[in-house]
Design a protein around this motif. Structure first.
Motif, PDB file in Angstrom:
ATOM      1  N   GLN A  10       0.829  -1.205   0.000  1.00 40.24           N
ATOM      2  CA  GLN A  10       0.000   0.000   0.000  1.00 40.24           C
ATOM      3  C   GLN A  10       0.860   1.249   0.000  1.00 40.24           C
ATOM      4  O   GLN A  10       0.554   2.228  -0.705  1.00 40.24           O
ATOM      5  CB  GLN A  10      -0.914  -0.015   1.232  1.00 40.24           C
ATOM      6  N   LEU A  11       1.930   1.248   0.777  1.00 32.75           N
ATOM      7  CA  LEU A  11       2.821   2.407   0.798  1.00 32.75           C
ATOM      8  C   LEU A  11       3.489   2.609  -0.556  1.00 32.75           C
ATOM      9  O   LEU A  11       3.690   3.745  -0.995  1.00 32.75           O
ATOM     10  CB  LEU A  11       3.867   2.244   1.895  1.00 32.75           C
ATOM     11  N   VAL A  12       3.826   1.528  -1.243  1.00 34.59           N
ATOM     12  CA  VAL A  12       4.390   1.649  -2.593  1.00 34.59           C
ATOM     13  C   VAL A  12       3.384   2.311  -3.522  1.00 34.59           C
ATOM     14  O   VAL A  12       3.727   3.213  -4.298  1.00 34.59           O
ATOM     15  CB  VAL A  12       4.807   0.259  -3.134  1.00 34.59           C
ATOM     16  N   ARG A  13       2.114   1.881  -3.457  1.00 34.78           N
ATOM     17  CA  ARG A  13       1.076   2.487  -4.297  1.00 34.78           C
ATOM     18  C   ARG A  13       0.912   3.962  -3.982  1.00 34.78           C
ATOM     19  O   ARG A  13       0.752   4.787  -4.886  1.00 34.78           O
ATOM     20  CB  ARG A  13      -0.259   1.771  -4.070  1.00 34.78           C
ATOM     21  N   ILE A  14       0.965   4.301  -2.704  1.00 35.31           N
ATOM     22  CA  ILE A  14       0.754   5.696  -2.305  1.00 35.31           C
ATOM     23  C   ILE A  14       1.903   6.577  -2.779  1.00 35.31           C
ATOM     24  O   ILE A  14       1.686   7.652  -3.359  1.00 35.31           O
ATOM     25  CB  ILE A  14       0.574   5.799  -0.778  1.00 35.31           C
ATOM     26  N   VAL A  15       3.160   6.150  -2.561  1.00 34.29           N
ATOM     27  CA  VAL A  15       4.289   7.003  -2.950  1.00 34.29           C
ATOM     28  C   VAL A  15       4.393   7.104  -4.473  1.00 34.29           C
ATOM     29  O   VAL A  15       4.795   8.145  -5.004  1.00 34.29           O
ATOM     30  CB  VAL A  15       5.619   6.525  -2.324  1.00 34.29           C
ATOM     31  N   ALA A  16       4.020   6.054  -5.192  1.00 34.06           N
ATOM     32  CA  ALA A  16       4.013   6.132  -6.655  1.00 34.06           C
ATOM     33  C   ALA A  16       2.967   7.132  -7.123  1.00 34.06           C
ATOM     34  O   ALA A  16       3.222   7.949  -8.032  1.00 34.06           O
ATOM     35  CB  ALA A  16       3.742   4.755  -7.256  1.00 34.06           C
ATOM     36  N   ALA A  17       1.776   7.101  -6.512  1.00 33.97           N
ATOM     37  CA  ALA A  17       0.714   8.039  -6.889  1.00 33.97           C
ATOM     38  C   ALA A  17       1.098   9.466  -6.528  1.00 33.97           C
ATOM     39  O   ALA A  17       0.835  10.408  -7.295  1.00 33.97           O
ATOM     40  CB  ALA A  17      -0.587   7.648  -6.198  1.00 33.97           C
ATOM     41  N   LEU A  18       1.722   9.659  -5.374  1.00 41.05           N
ATOM     42  CA  LEU A  18       2.175  10.997  -4.985  1.00 41.05           C
ATOM     43  C   LEU A  18       3.226  11.522  -5.963  1.00 41.05           C
ATOM     44  O   LEU A  18       3.239  12.706  -6.304  1.00 41.05           O
ATOM     45  CB  LEU A  18       2.750  10.967  -3.571  1.00 41.05           C
ATOM     46  N   GLU A  41       7.547  -1.811  -6.584  1.00 39.07           N
ATOM     47  CA  GLU A  41       8.561  -1.815  -5.537  1.00 39.07           C
ATOM     48  C   GLU A  41       9.966  -1.602  -6.096  1.00 39.07           C
ATOM     49  O   GLU A  41      10.798  -0.921  -5.479  1.00 39.07           O
ATOM     50  CB  GLU A  41       8.481  -3.136  -4.781  1.00 39.07           C
ATOM     51  N   GLU A  42      10.271  -2.178  -7.263  1.00 35.33           N
ATOM     52  CA  GLU A  42      11.617  -2.096  -7.824  1.00 35.33           C
ATOM     53  C   GLU A  42      11.835  -0.870  -8.702  1.00 35.33           C
ATOM     54  O   GLU A  42      12.948  -0.658  -9.200  1.00 35.33           O
ATOM     55  CB  GLU A  42      11.897  -3.357  -8.648  1.00 35.33           C
ATOM     56  N   THR A  43      10.819  -0.055  -8.907  1.00 35.33           N
ATOM     57  CA  THR A  43      10.955   1.112  -9.786  1.00 35.33           C
ATOM     58  C   THR A  43      11.839   2.163  -9.140  1.00 35.33           C
ATOM     59  O   THR A  43      11.590   2.610  -8.019  1.00 35.33           O
ATOM     60  CB  THR A  43       9.578   1.720 -10.102  1.00 35.33           C
TER      61      THR A  43
END
Length: 390
Positions: A10-18, A41-43
Motif C-alpha cells: 500500500q505504501l508503494v502504491r501511495i508514494v508512486a501516486a504521490l 517496488e523495484e521502480t
C-alpha cells in the motif's frame, strides 16, 4: 492502532501516486495510467525508472514525507531510491509517529496542502468501513493519494481485513473477469459513465462506491443493468474530510454519525471529545436534521474526472492569447458521455477561426493547464465593431 497500519504494498502504491501527482502538478509532466500501473517496488525514482531530475526528486520526496506529517529531511529521498526502499523507510517513520496527514486539494493549480489530524482521518475511515460491511474485497479504480481515495481504498478496507485489488490498468473486459461475487468496485462518476457503456457485465451481488463529481439517477440505472447492485456515494472533500453518504440518487445524503449540523456549518465530533466546525465546499440544501441535497460549489469550481477545475481561471489563461478578445468556459454534460469543457472564444476583428488558431490556443492550454483543465472543444466567434459575438 494496528488496524490502521499501512502494508508495504500500500505504501508503494501511495508514494508512486504521490510522485505522479507531484510531477504533474508542479512540473507539468503527466504520467499515463498504464505507465503508472507499472511502477512498483523495484521502480527507481531516478535513472532507469521514473527518470526524475534532481529538482523533481527533491519535490517528490518532500511530498511523500509531508503526506504522512513528516519533513523531507526525515525521509531523505535520493535518485538511488526505489519506491520499495522509500516505502520501507516511511513505514518506520509512521510506526514512530503519525499525528497528521497533509493532502493537496483536487485542484490542478497551486501547491497549498490541507492538514488533517490523523485521528480525524481514522474516524472517517471507520465510518466508510461501516458501509462496506458484509463484502469480501475492494477493486479500486481510483488513486490512493487523495483524502477520499486513501480512506476508501486503503484505510477502510484495512479495518475490515479486505484484500484490495488495484485495477486502474484493467480494461472493461479484464475488469469484468476480475470482479467476483460480493466485491466492492470503487470509481469516480467519470469512470462509472465509461463503464456503463463498455462493461460486459459483472458477477452478482457487486456493490459500487463513488465520490467526487455529481452522480445522477440515470447513471445508477444504467449500471444496474451491468450488474451493479447497491451504489453508495460518499460526500466530502479534501478540505472537510468525509461528511456523508447515500445509497443511490435521488436519495438525499445522510450525515455520518460523527457530524452534526449548525446553521450552514457542520460540526465534527472528534474521538477525543472535542469538536470542530467547518463550512462545506458546497452549499448544502438541508431537508431534515441530518439529510441534505447538494447545491452549487461555493468557489465556482466544477469537477472533471473528480478534479476541481475553475472555468473562470481557465478562460483568463486563454484570454492571454494575442488574438482573443474574450473567453468563457462551460461544462458539457451529456447522457452516456464523459463531462468535458467547452471554450467559447471571441477573436479580434480580422482573425481567422481555423485549425491553426485552434492549435495556437491549444498550445497555451497544454503548457499552462493539466489534462482535466483543458477544453476539448473550441467555439469561435469573430468580434464585430459595435456588436457582440457574431
Amino acid at each position: 492502532m494496528k488496524n490502521f497500519e499501512f502494508r508495504p504494498g500500500q505504501l508503494v502504491r501511495i508514494v508512486a501516486a504521490l510522485t505522479a501527482d507531484e510531477l504533474s502538478r508542479r512540473f507539468g509532466r503527466y504520467t499515463e495510467t498504464l505507465t503508472l500501473s507499472k511502477w512498483g517496488e523495484e521502480t527507481a525514482l531516478g535513472t532507469g525508472g521514473v527518470a526524475a531530475t534532481a529538482e523533481q526528486i527533491e519535490a517528490c520526496g518532500a511530498r511523500m514525507a509531508q503526506f504522512f506529517g513528516h519533513e523531507a529531511e526525515e525521509l531523505g529521498v535520493t535518485a538511488k531510491d526505489t519506491f520499495g526502499s522509500i516505502a520501507e523507510r516511511l513505514a518506520g517513520l509512521i510506526r514512530d509517529e503519525l499525528t497528521d496527514f497533509r493532502f493537496h486539494p483536487a485542484t490542478p493549480a497551486g501547491f497549498v496542502d490541507t492538514r488533517h489530524n490523523a485521528d480525524d482521518i481514522f474516524q472517517d475511515a471507520g465510518a466508510v468501513a461501516s458501509l462496506m460491511q458484509g463484502r469480501r474485497r475492494v477493486v479500486s479504480l481510483v488513486s490512493p493519494h487523495s483524502l477520499m481515495g486513501l480512506v476508501s481504498t486503503v484505510m477502510a478496507p484495512n479495518l475490515l481485513g479486505f484484500e484490495v485489488i488495484d485495477a486502474r490498468h484493467l480494461g472493461p473486459d479484464e475488469l469484468s473477469s476480475t470482479v467476483s461475487f460480493g466485491d466492492i468496485v470503487i470509481a469516480t462518476p467519470t469512470l462509472w459513465r465509461y463503464l456503463a457503456d463498455t462493461l460486459p457485465g459483472l458477477a452478482n451481488n457487486v456493490m459500487g462506491m463513488t465520490f467526487g463529481e455529481r452522480f445522477g439517477p440515470d447513471l445508477a440505472a444504467r449500471l444496474r443493468s451491468r450488474g451493479i447492485g447497491a451504489m453508495r456515494e460518499l460526500y466530502g472533500s479534501t478540505e472537510s474530510g468525509v461528511i456523508g453518504w447515500r445509497d443511490s440518487p435521488p436519495d438525499p445524503f445522510v450525515l455520518f454519525g460523527h457530524w452534526t449540523r449548525e446553521g450552514d456549518k457542520v460540526i465534527r465530533k472528534r474521538s477525543n471529545g472535542l469538536s470542530h466546525a467547518m463550512l462545506p465546499m458546497d452549499n448544502l440544501e438541508w431537508q431534515e436534521k441530518n439529510t441534505f441535497e447538494l447545491g452549487g460549489r461555493r468557489d465556482g469550481a466544477v469537477q472533471i474526472g473528480a478534479i476541481n477545475v475553475f472555468p473562470n481561471a481557465i478562460a483568463a489563461i486563454i484570454e492571454e492569447h494575442e488574438d482573443v478578445v474574450s473567453c468563457s468556459v462551460r461544462v458539457s454534460q451529456r447522457p452516456g458521455a464523459l463531462d468535458r469543457l467547452i471554450a467559447d472564444i471571441t477573436l479580434k476583428e480580422g482573425s481567422t477561426s481555423d485549425q491553426g488558431m485552434a492549435w495556437s490556443i491549444d498550445e497555451i492550454c497544454r503548457k499552462r493547464l493539466r489534462p482535466p483543465e483543458r477544453p476539448r472543444i473550441y467555439s469561435f466567434f469573430i468580434e464585430k465593431p459595435g456588436a457582440g459575438p457574431a
